[in-house]
Design a protein around this motif. Structure first.
Motif, PDB file in Angstrom:
ATOM      1  N   GLY A  32       0.853  -1.675  -0.187  1.00  0.00           N
ATOM      2  CA  GLY A  32      -0.361  -0.112  -0.516  1.00  0.00           C
ATOM      3  C   GLY A  32       1.290   1.254  -0.205  1.00  0.00           C
ATOM      4  O   GLY A  32       2.138   1.224  -0.305  1.00  0.00           O
ATOM      5  N   ALA A  33       0.190   2.401   0.104  1.00  0.00           N
ATOM      6  CA  ALA A  33       1.538   3.494  -0.323  1.00  0.00           C
ATOM      7  C   ALA A  33       1.389   3.561   1.464  1.00  0.00           C
ATOM      8  O   ALA A  33       2.687   3.913   0.936  1.00  0.00           O
ATOM      9  N   VAL A  34       1.540   3.897   2.638  1.00  0.00           N
ATOM     10  CA  VAL A  34       1.822   3.676   3.067  1.00  0.00           C
ATOM     11  C   VAL A  34       2.790   2.512   3.688  1.00  0.00           C
ATOM     12  O   VAL A  34       4.157   2.929   4.027  1.00  0.00           O
ATOM     13  N   GLY A  35       2.609   1.248   3.800  1.00  0.00           N
ATOM     14  CA  GLY A  35       3.711   0.155   4.383  1.00  0.00           C
ATOM     15  C   GLY A  35       5.291   0.054   2.819  1.00  0.00           C
ATOM     16  O   GLY A  35       5.744  -0.102   2.662  1.00  0.00           O
ATOM     17  N   ALA A  79       1.414  -8.480   2.546  1.00  0.00           N
ATOM     18  CA  ALA A  79       0.100  -8.380   1.333  1.00  0.00           C
ATOM     19  C   ALA A  79      -1.199  -9.395   0.780  1.00  0.00           C
ATOM     20  O   ALA A  79      -0.626 -10.386   1.342  1.00  0.00           O
ATOM     21  N   GLY A  80      -1.512  -8.949   0.066  1.00  0.00           N
ATOM     22  CA  GLY A  80      -2.677  -9.533   0.150  1.00  0.00           C
ATOM     23  C   GLY A  80      -2.466 -10.341  -1.525  1.00  0.00           C
ATOM     24  O   GLY A  80      -3.835 -11.158  -1.629  1.00  0.00           O
ATOM     25  N   THR A  81      -2.016 -10.327  -2.334  1.00  0.00           N
ATOM     26  CA  THR A  81      -2.084 -11.102  -3.404  1.00  0.00           C
ATOM     27  C   THR A  81      -0.245 -11.172  -4.501  1.00  0.00           C
ATOM     28  O   THR A  81       0.119 -10.800  -3.882  1.00  0.00           O
ATOM     29  N   GLU A 110       1.260 -10.582  -6.782  1.00  0.00           N
ATOM     30  CA  GLU A 110       1.414  -9.778  -7.602  1.00  0.00           C
ATOM     31  C   GLU A 110       2.254  -8.864  -6.775  1.00  0.00           C
ATOM     32  O   GLU A 110       3.547  -7.515  -6.984  1.00  0.00           O
ATOM     33  N   LYS A 111       1.000  -7.794  -5.625  1.00  0.00           N
ATOM     34  CA  LYS A 111       1.764  -6.928  -4.636  1.00  0.00           C
ATOM     35  C   LYS A 111       3.514  -7.533  -4.312  1.00  0.00           C
ATOM     36  O   LYS A 111       3.899  -6.948  -3.857  1.00  0.00           O
ATOM     37  N   CYS A 112       3.357  -9.255  -3.557  1.00  0.00           N
ATOM     38  CA  CYS A 112       4.016  -9.760  -2.576  1.00  0.00           C
ATOM     39  C   CYS A 112       5.315  -9.708  -3.961  1.00  0.00           C
ATOM     40  O   CYS A 112       6.738  -9.496  -3.470  1.00  0.00           O
ATOM     41  N   ASN A 139       1.678 -13.597   1.063  1.00  0.00           N
ATOM     42  CA  ASN A 139       0.430 -13.707   1.188  1.00  0.00           C
ATOM     43  C   ASN A 139      -0.115 -14.357   1.971  1.00  0.00           C
ATOM     44  O   ASN A 139      -0.262 -14.875   2.235  1.00  0.00           O
ATOM     45  N   TYR A 140      -0.973 -13.150   2.649  1.00  0.00           N
ATOM     46  CA  TYR A 140      -1.760 -13.309   4.025  1.00  0.00           C
ATOM     47  C   TYR A 140      -2.494 -14.228   3.664  1.00  0.00           C
ATOM     48  O   TYR A 140      -3.403 -14.833   4.750  1.00  0.00           O
ATOM     49  N   ARG A 141      -3.288 -14.452   2.293  1.00  0.00           N
ATOM     50  CA  ARG A 141      -4.788 -14.711   2.114  1.00  0.00           C
ATOM     51  C   ARG A 141      -4.472 -16.362   1.906  1.00  0.00           C
ATOM     52  O   ARG A 141      -5.567 -16.713   1.803  1.00  0.00           O
ATOM     53  N   ASP A 196       2.271  -1.396  11.670  1.00  0.00           N
ATOM     54  CA  ASP A 196       0.822  -2.536  11.554  1.00  0.00           C
ATOM     55  C   ASP A 196      -0.002  -1.145  10.846  1.00  0.00           C
ATOM     56  O   ASP A 196      -0.493  -0.251  11.729  1.00  0.00           O
ATOM     57  N   ASN A 197      -0.045  -1.459  10.469  1.00  0.00           N
ATOM     58  CA  ASN A 197      -1.357  -0.621   8.861  1.00  0.00           C
ATOM     59  C   ASN A 197      -2.897  -1.562   9.348  1.00  0.00           C
ATOM     60  O   ASN A 197      -4.090  -1.171   8.845  1.00  0.00           O
ATOM     61  N   VAL A 198      -2.993  -2.420   9.733  1.00  0.00           N
ATOM     62  CA  VAL A 198      -4.068  -3.303   9.628  1.00  0.00           C
ATOM     63  C   VAL A 198      -4.349  -3.978  11.470  1.00  0.00           C
ATOM     64  O   VAL A 198      -5.555  -4.160  11.003  1.00  0.00           O
ATOM     65  N   GLY A 253       0.498   3.914  19.481  1.00  0.00           N
ATOM     66  CA  GLY A 253      -0.264   5.118  18.331  1.00  0.00           C
ATOM     67  C   GLY A 253       0.742   6.273  17.743  1.00  0.00           C
ATOM     68  O   GLY A 253       0.704   6.672  18.881  1.00  0.00           O
ATOM     69  N   PHE A 254      -0.271   6.802  16.723  1.00  0.00           N
ATOM     70  CA  PHE A 254       0.215   7.233  16.587  1.00  0.00           C
ATOM     71  C   PHE A 254      -0.661   8.240  15.483  1.00  0.00           C
ATOM     72  O   PHE A 254      -0.418   7.325  14.563  1.00  0.00           O
ATOM     73  N   ILE A 255      -0.563   9.573  15.219  1.00  0.00           N
ATOM     74  CA  ILE A 255      -1.291  10.056  14.336  1.00  0.00           C
ATOM     75  C   ILE A 255      -0.662  11.810  13.543  1.00  0.00           C
ATOM     76  O   ILE A 255       0.171  12.186  14.513  1.00  0.00           O
ATOM     77  N   ILE A 256      -0.393  11.475  12.121  1.00  0.00           N
ATOM     78  CA  ILE A 256       0.579  12.201  11.245  1.00  0.00           C
ATOM     79  C   ILE A 256       0.243  13.774  11.844  1.00  0.00           C
ATOM     80  O   ILE A 256       1.246  14.468  11.310  1.00  0.00           O
ATOM     81  N   LEU A 257      -0.838  14.259  11.980  1.00  0.00           N
ATOM     82  CA  LEU A 257      -1.203  15.196  12.160  1.00  0.00           C
ATOM     83  C   LEU A 257      -0.073  16.071  13.098  1.00  0.00           C
ATOM     84  O   LEU A 257       0.308  16.960  13.139  1.00  0.00           O
ATOM     85  N   ALA A 286      -7.960  -3.511  -3.471  1.00  0.00           N
ATOM     86  CA  ALA A 286      -7.251  -3.612  -4.835  1.00  0.00           C
ATOM     87  C   ALA A 286      -7.171  -2.270  -5.201  1.00  0.00           C
ATOM     88  O   ALA A 286      -6.952  -2.346  -6.832  1.00  0.00           O
ATOM     89  N   ASN A 287      -6.327  -1.825  -4.979  1.00  0.00           N
ATOM     90  CA  ASN A 287      -5.441  -0.588  -5.139  1.00  0.00           C
ATOM     91  C   ASN A 287      -3.804  -1.005  -4.749  1.00  0.00           C
ATOM     92  O   ASN A 287      -3.267  -2.111  -3.399  1.00  0.00           O
ATOM     93  N   THR A 288      -3.485  -0.707  -5.642  1.00  0.00           N
ATOM     94  CA  THR A 288      -1.424  -0.820  -5.095  1.00  0.00           C
ATOM     95  C   THR A 288      -1.633   0.845  -4.714  1.00  0.00           C
ATOM     96  O   THR A 288      -1.209   0.968  -6.462  1.00  0.00           O
TER      97      THR A 288
END
Ligand SMILES: NC(=O)c1ccc[n+]([C@@H]2O[C@H](COP(=O)([O-])OP(=O)(O)OC[C@H]3O[C@@H](n4cnc5c(N)ncnc54)[C@H](OP(=O)(O)O)[C@@H]3O)[C@@H](O)[C@H]2O)c1
Length: 283
Positions: free
Chosen positions: A104-107, A125-127, A129-131, A145-147, A168-170, A221-225, A271-273
């Motif tokens: 993903g974008a951050v990861g 990651a979940g596919t 192709e992503k891996c 591939n966690y799926r 941790d993003n998830v 935990g952190f918030i980018i703001l 569905a995004n990369t």
């Protein structure tokens, strides 16, 4: 969006949807915002909107990068990866870093920064192709591939020396799989919990919570703001690494505001990369 105790007020029903936006100033009543200037910041899903210096800022010189790449990387996700990994995760050279939503974008940026810092990097990651992308093109040491794989045993195999930093993003099952594999005094940078963000009922767990005590973990935990005042530091470092070819970013752009609702759902199905954006109009 939700009306729960959190870092921003909820989005009111029937109010415009909030988002991080980039656009051109078409009319201005402020001397610092020339007509034609490109600005970015907090706005709404709209063709036109009224910004103030509190909500949008001129996009600083994007250097060698196209506006779309600078916006996609520097507005939120790059600084989130940078401060979350380096300030919260505090990786040391030789340590093992695991990151979820790794394509993903951050990861994807987290993993590449960790490689720059000399760590062993494992992405989840979940596919296939992503891996393949994060392992073969971004230089991660291993991808899971966690799926399709048994996540606990796959992480154990990919991290023979244990996990020192988990970004941790998830949340959810992947966090639970990582907890028993954390090393003594390990750090968990808690960035997001996309696996449970749409849950209608409270989600139980993490079941391996006792590991935080047993392994003397620091979970933060952190918030980018909260890091806005340090953005120039992150943008300078990220910009340099991108220019040197050490960080690659991928963007996925969908045209048409009318497609926003269907497009945002891609984040929750995987569905995004890379960084997903809606193009309302060219800037
Ligand atoms: N703390 C902060 O200030 C901050 C700032 C920005 C973003 N974030 C958080 O960072 C995380 C990543 O955001 P992003 O914008 O970079 O999005 P992203 O990673 O580009 O897209 C989200 C990805 O999450 C994965 N995912 C979705 N449901 C999942 C599930 N049930 N289990 C495991 N993975 C799942 C999907 O990839 P797969 O195909 O791999 O499943 C999807 O592509 C999110 O949790 C977001 O809320 C936090």
């Amino acid at each position: 969006m939700s009306d729960v105790d959190q870092y921003m007020p909820p989005v009111d029903l029937d109010a415009p949807m909030r988002g991080i936006v980039c656009g051109t100033v078409t009319q201005s009543r402020h001397p610092d915002y020339a007509e034609g200037a490109i600005v970015s910041g907090l706005g709404t899903w709209a063709d036109y909107q009224i910004g103030t210096p509190q909500t949008v800022q001129p996009l600083s010189d994007t250097g060698p990068f196209a506006v779309v790449d600078a916006f996609s990387t520097f507005a939120i996700v790059g600084p989130t990866a940078y401060f979350g990994l380096l300030d919260i995760g505090k990786p040391q050279a030789g340590e093992t870093v695991v990151v979820s939503a790794a394509a993903g974008a951050v990861g994807s940026i987290v993993g590449q920064i960790a490689k720059i810092k000399g760590c062993r990097v494992v992405g989840i990651a979940g596919t296939a192709e992503k891996c393949a992308w994060i392992r073969d093109e971004l230089g991660f040491d291993a991808a899971i591939n966690y799926r399709t794989e048994d996540v606990s045993s796959a992480i154990a195999a990919a991290c023979p020396a244990g996990i020192d930093v988990y970004f941790d993003n998830v949340g959810g099952a992947i966090l639970d799989a990582c907890l028993p594999l954390m090393n003594l005094n390990g750090r968990i940078a808690f960035c997001g919990l996309i696996s449970q963000i749409n849950a209608a009922e409270p989600v139980p767990g993490p079941y391996n919570y006792p590991m935080i005590l047993m392994k003397r973990l620091r979970v933060e935990g952190f918030i980018i703001l909260d890091f806005m005042h340090r953005y120039p530091e992150a943008i300078a470092a990220l910009g340099q690494w991108m220019a040197e070819g050490k960080i690659q970013v991928r963007t996925e752009i969908v045209d048409g505001l009318e497609n926003a609702l269907q497009t945002v759902k891609k984040l929750y199905t995987g569905a995004n990369t890379g960084k997903l954006m809606i193009r309302v109009k060219d800037v």
